[in-house]
Design a protein around this motif. Structure first.
Motif, PDB file in Angstrom:
ATOM      1  N   ASN A   1     -14.432 -14.756   0.005  1.00  0.00           N
ATOM      2  CA  ASN A   1     -13.115 -15.308   0.318  1.00  0.00           C
ATOM      3  C   ASN A   1     -12.003 -14.255   0.279  1.00  0.00           C
ATOM      4  O   ASN A   1     -10.843 -14.577   0.425  1.00  0.00           O
ATOM      5  N   PHE A   2     -12.361 -12.992   0.123  1.00  0.00           N
ATOM      6  CA  PHE A   2     -11.391 -11.904   0.291  1.00  0.00           C
ATOM      7  C   PHE A   2     -11.401 -11.509   1.770  1.00  0.00           C
ATOM      8  O   PHE A   2     -12.126 -10.619   2.186  1.00  0.00           O
ATOM      9  N   THR A   3     -10.610 -12.205   2.545  1.00  0.00           N
ATOM     10  CA  THR A   3     -10.541 -12.000   3.990  1.00  0.00           C
ATOM     11  C   THR A   3      -9.104 -11.683   4.377  1.00  0.00           C
ATOM     12  O   THR A   3      -8.184 -11.833   3.567  1.00  0.00           O
ATOM     13  N   PHE A   4      -8.918 -11.270   5.624  1.00  0.00           N
ATOM     14  CA  PHE A   4      -7.555 -11.022   6.114  1.00  0.00           C
ATOM     15  C   PHE A   4      -6.749 -12.313   6.138  1.00  0.00           C
ATOM     16  O   PHE A   4      -5.549 -12.308   5.883  1.00  0.00           O
ATOM     17  N   GLU A   5      -7.405 -13.429   6.430  1.00  0.00           N
ATOM     18  CA  GLU A   5      -6.705 -14.716   6.490  1.00  0.00           C
ATOM     19  C   GLU A   5      -6.175 -15.125   5.121  1.00  0.00           C
ATOM     20  O   GLU A   5      -5.136 -15.766   5.014  1.00  0.00           O
ATOM     21  N   GLU A   6      -6.895 -14.769   4.056  1.00  0.00           N
ATOM     22  CA  GLU A   6      -6.505 -15.157   2.700  1.00  0.00           C
ATOM     23  C   GLU A   6      -5.599 -14.129   2.025  1.00  0.00           C
ATOM     24  O   GLU A   6      -5.122 -14.360   0.926  1.00  0.00           O
ATOM     25  N   PHE A   7      -5.366 -13.007   2.680  1.00  0.00           N
ATOM     26  CA  PHE A   7      -4.552 -11.932   2.100  1.00  0.00           C
ATOM     27  C   PHE A   7      -3.086 -12.349   2.069  1.00  0.00           C
ATOM     28  O   PHE A   7      -2.553 -12.856   3.055  1.00  0.00           O
ATOM     29  N   VAL A   8      -2.429 -12.142   0.945  1.00  0.00           N
ATOM     30  CA  VAL A   8      -1.010 -12.478   0.810  1.00  0.00           C
ATOM     31  C   VAL A   8      -0.201 -11.334   1.410  1.00  0.00           C
ATOM     32  O   VAL A   8      -0.183 -10.225   0.893  1.00  0.00           O
ATOM     33  N   ARG A   9       0.477 -11.645   2.517  1.00  0.00           N
ATOM     34  CA  ARG A   9       1.236 -10.627   3.241  1.00  0.00           C
ATOM     35  C   ARG A   9       2.651 -10.519   2.685  1.00  0.00           C
ATOM     36  O   ARG A   9       3.242 -11.499   2.273  1.00  0.00           O
ATOM     37  N   GLY A  10       3.158  -9.301   2.726  1.00  0.00           N
ATOM     38  CA  GLY A  10       4.522  -9.078   2.274  1.00  0.00           C
ATOM     39  C   GLY A  10       5.017  -7.738   2.793  1.00  0.00           C
ATOM     40  O   GLY A  10       4.241  -6.938   3.314  1.00  0.00           O
ATOM     41  N   PRO A  11       6.305  -7.479   2.654  1.00  0.00           N
ATOM     42  CA  PRO A  11       6.855  -6.220   3.153  1.00  0.00           C
ATOM     43  C   PRO A  11       6.274  -4.993   2.460  1.00  0.00           C
ATOM     44  O   PRO A  11       6.188  -3.924   3.053  1.00  0.00           O
ATOM     45  N   SER A  12       5.806  -5.150   1.225  1.00  0.00           N
ATOM     46  CA  SER A  12       5.280  -3.990   0.497  1.00  0.00           C
ATOM     47  C   SER A  12       3.851  -3.632   0.902  1.00  0.00           C
ATOM     48  O   SER A  12       3.387  -2.536   0.607  1.00  0.00           O
ATOM     49  N   ASN A  13       3.147  -4.550   1.572  1.00  0.00           N
ATOM     50  CA  ASN A  13       1.756  -4.259   1.907  1.00  0.00           C
ATOM     51  C   ASN A  13       1.445  -4.398   3.395  1.00  0.00           C
ATOM     52  O   ASN A  13       0.287  -4.350   3.792  1.00  0.00           O
ATOM     53  N   SER A  14       2.466  -4.560   4.222  1.00  0.00           N
ATOM     54  CA  SER A  14       2.231  -4.782   5.655  1.00  0.00           C
ATOM     55  C   SER A  14       1.605  -3.555   6.328  1.00  0.00           C
ATOM     56  O   SER A  14       0.764  -3.695   7.216  1.00  0.00           O
ATOM     57  N   PHE A  15       1.976  -2.364   5.901  1.00  0.00           N
ATOM     58  CA  PHE A  15       1.402  -1.168   6.499  1.00  0.00           C
ATOM     59  C   PHE A  15      -0.071  -1.021   6.116  1.00  0.00           C
ATOM     60  O   PHE A  15      -0.917  -0.696   6.957  1.00  0.00           O
ATOM     61  N   ALA A  16      -0.397  -1.269   4.841  1.00  0.00           N
ATOM     62  CA  ALA A  16      -1.791  -1.200   4.390  1.00  0.00           C
ATOM     63  C   ALA A  16      -2.636  -2.249   5.109  1.00  0.00           C
ATOM     64  O   ALA A  16      -3.771  -1.972   5.508  1.00  0.00           O
ATOM     65  N   LEU A  17      -2.082  -3.439   5.305  1.00  0.00           N
ATOM     66  CA  LEU A  17      -2.787  -4.497   6.034  1.00  0.00           C
ATOM     67  C   LEU A  17      -3.049  -4.070   7.474  1.00  0.00           C
ATOM     68  O   LEU A  17      -4.170  -4.223   7.981  1.00  0.00           O
ATOM     69  N   ALA A  18      -2.044  -3.518   8.132  1.00  0.00           N
ATOM     70  CA  ALA A  18      -2.201  -3.074   9.526  1.00  0.00           C
ATOM     71  C   ALA A  18      -3.254  -1.969   9.622  1.00  0.00           C
ATOM     72  O   ALA A  18      -4.071  -1.952  10.548  1.00  0.00           O
ATOM     73  N   ALA A  19      -3.257  -1.051   8.664  1.00  0.00           N
ATOM     74  CA  ALA A  19      -4.250   0.030   8.671  1.00  0.00           C
ATOM     75  C   ALA A  19      -5.653  -0.527   8.456  1.00  0.00           C
ATOM     76  O   ALA A  19      -6.604  -0.104   9.128  1.00  0.00           O
ATOM     77  N   ALA A  20      -5.799  -1.488   7.546  1.00  0.00           N
ATOM     78  CA  ALA A  20      -7.107  -2.101   7.297  1.00  0.00           C
ATOM     79  C   ALA A  20      -7.608  -2.830   8.542  1.00  0.00           C
ATOM     80  O   ALA A  20      -8.787  -2.742   8.891  1.00  0.00           O
ATOM     81  N   GLN A  21      -6.713  -3.531   9.230  1.00  0.00           N
ATOM     82  CA  GLN A  21      -7.099  -4.204  10.469  1.00  0.00           C
ATOM     83  C   GLN A  21      -7.434  -3.180  11.550  1.00  0.00           C
ATOM     84  O   GLN A  21      -8.307  -3.413  12.380  1.00  0.00           O
ATOM     85  N   GLY A  22      -6.761  -2.036  11.520  1.00  0.00           N
ATOM     86  CA  GLY A  22      -7.068  -0.959  12.454  1.00  0.00           C
ATOM     87  C   GLY A  22      -8.477  -0.421  12.250  1.00  0.00           C
ATOM     88  O   GLY A  22      -9.163  -0.077  13.219  1.00  0.00           O
ATOM     89  N   VAL A  23      -8.924  -0.356  11.004  1.00  0.00           N
ATOM     90  CA  VAL A  23     -10.289   0.078  10.717  1.00  0.00           C
ATOM     91  C   VAL A  23     -11.289  -0.879  11.363  1.00  0.00           C
ATOM     92  O   VAL A  23     -12.267  -0.462  11.978  1.00  0.00           O
TER      93      VAL A  23
END
Length: 172
Positions: free
Chosen positions: A61-83
């Protein structure tokens, strides 16, 4: 006492913070012409085809859909999705995520592994901690003095996987 008072500010100082939650920085994930298409595999057969060799299982259940998005982690999220969208491509290889405790680094690593496995169940993915990796390396070095294949087996194990996800690298 407040930090401002300790810094010498007047006792009657009033501090107000204003922000607009509607303003968000747009993060652009580059697309490449060659994108892997999602594998058309029956979900029941998924585990049968998986070459997941991790010593630690991914948390499902650690998925992108369940990830809590915020301004402090948006770049890390985008990079992870880029991978996930461009596995092995320059700019995402390697991806090093650094931050404080509780900001979602482990969640993003599991999300990468889960999404890659969902898209291509035959992909060999290895998730482990830096401590486990180092212990395996040290054991293989010690055992290589006894058995000549131990260090070679260690190298072959990690060279044969498609994705290595190493968590808690601060322990290296």
């Amino acid at each position: 006492k407040s930090c401002l008072n300790l810094a010498g500010a007047d006792q009657n100082i009033c501090l107000t913070f204003k922000y607009n939650p509607d303003i968000q920085t747009e993060i652009i994930i580059p697309k490449y012409e060659e994108e892997k298409r999602e594998a058309q595999v029956n979900p029941q057969d998924k585990k049968a085809y998986s070459k997941f060799i991790s010593t630690m299982p991914l948390i499902e259940n650690f998925t992108f859909e369940e990830f809590v998005r915020g301004p402090s982690n948006s770049f890390a999220l985008a990079a992870a999705q880029g991978v996930v969208n461009n596995p092995g491509r320059a700019g995402y290889n390697p991806l090093f995520i650094h931050g404080g405790t509780g900001l979602g680094k482990t969640h993003l690593m599991h999300a990468i592994g889960n999404e890659l496995q969902k898209r291509d169940p035959s992909m060999a993915i290895c998730y482990l901690t830096a401590e486990t990796f180092m212990n395996e390396y040290i054991d293989s070095c010690v055992n290589s003095k006894i058995m000549s294949t131990s260090l070679r087996d260690f190298r072959n194990k990690y060279r044969s996987v498609d994705v290595i996800l190493i968590d808690d690298v601060q322990f290296l």
